[in-house]
Design a protein around this motif. Sequence first.
Motif, mmCIF file in Angstrom:
data_model
loop_
_atom_site.group_PDB
_atom_site.id
_atom_site.type_symbol
_atom_site.label_atom_id
_atom_site.label_comp_id
_atom_site.label_asym_id
_atom_site.label_seq_id
_atom_site.Cartn_x
_atom_site.Cartn_y
_atom_site.Cartn_z
ATOM 1 N N UNK A 19 1.847 -9.038 -5.751
ATOM 2 C CA UNK A 19 2.268 -10.049 -6.726
ATOM 3 C C UNK A 19 1.359 -11.269 -6.682
ATOM 4 N N UNK A 20 0.962 -11.668 -5.456
ATOM 5 C CA UNK A 20 0.137 -12.863 -5.298
ATOM 6 C C UNK A 20 -1.360 -12.569 -5.262
ATOM 7 N N UNK A 21 -1.740 -11.294 -5.357
ATOM 8 C CA UNK A 21 -3.151 -10.948 -5.450
ATOM 9 C C UNK A 21 -3.950 -11.284 -4.219
ATOM 10 N N UNK A 27 4.517 -5.456 -1.393
ATOM 11 C CA UNK A 27 4.752 -5.825 -2.788
ATOM 12 C C UNK A 27 4.463 -7.301 -3.027
ATOM 13 N N UNK A 28 4.805 -8.157 -2.070
ATOM 14 C CA UNK A 28 4.532 -9.593 -2.231
ATOM 15 C C UNK A 28 3.030 -9.851 -2.278
ATOM 16 N N UNK A 61 4.624 -11.142 6.270
ATOM 17 C CA UNK A 61 3.729 -10.273 7.038
ATOM 18 C C UNK A 61 3.336 -9.035 6.247
ATOM 19 N N UNK A 62 2.073 -8.637 6.387
ATOM 20 C CA UNK A 62 1.603 -7.382 5.809
ATOM 21 C C UNK A 62 1.480 -6.319 6.901
ATOM 22 N N UNK A 107 11.491 -10.976 -3.118
ATOM 23 C CA UNK A 107 12.541 -10.859 -2.101
ATOM 24 C C UNK A 107 12.141 -9.808 -1.081
ATOM 25 N N UNK A 108 12.173 -10.187 0.198
ATOM 26 C CA UNK A 108 11.926 -9.241 1.288
ATOM 27 C C UNK A 108 12.907 -9.531 2.419
#
Length: 378
Positions: free
Chosen positions: A341-343, A337-338, A306-307, A250-251
């Motif tokens: 999680x997805x590497x 954080x996402x 987006x990062x 969640x973002x």
Amino acid sequence: MKLKFLILAALSPIVAAAQKPNFTISGKIGNLNKPAKIYLDYGSDGSGKSDSCELVNGTFKFTGYIANIASGRMTLSREGIRDKEIYGTGGLGDVIYPSFGKENIQINSADSLYNAKWTGSKVYDESIAFIKAVGPPVMTIHHNANFILSHATPEQKKDTLFFKALDKQVNDMQASRRAKILEFAGKNPNSYFAMHSLSEANYRNKPEVILAVFNKMSEKLRLSYDGQSLYKLLNADKVTAIGSAAPNFTQKDVNGKPVSLSDYKGKYVLVEFWASWCSPCRAESPNLLKQYAIYKDKGFEILGVSVDSDKAKWLEAIKKDGLTWTQVSDLKGWESEARKVYGISGVPANFLISPDGKIVGAHLMGEVLNKKLNELLN
């Protein structure tokens, strides 16, 4: 309360000492003056900083603190507009991506940052030796391809075979670099740059292939920030394997409203990782817009993740590229954080999730994505 204050007071000299500047980058680029500026964005062990300096008769100077070897981006803008140089020049801006250490470094050039000579940096010299061994970095490969495009004849610009040949050349060079990174790391277990680049080699290689090389690197490098980050990425592949349940996250969207991946249950959703500063990401936007227009009424959605760390630049990129699907970000940059999680080891990257929440595709770009969507939705 008093005890806490005393502890903080005792620690403050240590913190101050830790942040004392430990590198200097100074130099001279021609005889440029205001409004010309040089911008320096750099990061070390997960922390990052941005700085800028006006040129006075071509001279400039940066000082700062880094915990370890830093990876950076330097941009020279004769107009004093950083983003225009990065994004508005068709990939041909005066931008370089150097590595440097806790050193006193000198940069000199008669005309540009791109052609500048570096002296006084052992780390930079080692990075150049590494590049010579494995091939040019991805950004240099794309810069050179953009240079070829900018000098293409009108006939070539209309020739699809010309573009396919150039695209193949870029892909072949990147594949060659990834293979050579693995080979170099196997022969040089104490190389910082080998460890730093193994995440790049992870792209389109099976995790066990990278792990076999990783496990032979020195203990110091395996326990370093880069080493531990890579280890987490390699194990994240098990979580995001094709057929696995997509990890939920969640973002907040552009208006600050929480959005979860689970909100898209019942639809095919492409989780698209990108950033405003990522040229290849934004080059993919026109194709995504086209595919979204074709399939959005057939149960297909895109969730942009987006990062970025700068909200203004993130919003500006969304508006400029005309992206109409939901966009989210925690604005933590590469510490997203996402992403963890997805590497994700680089952007652009994506995962195609089925209506029942399973991962049915990963890292689908261009025609590969188009074909997959056609198979699933037509």
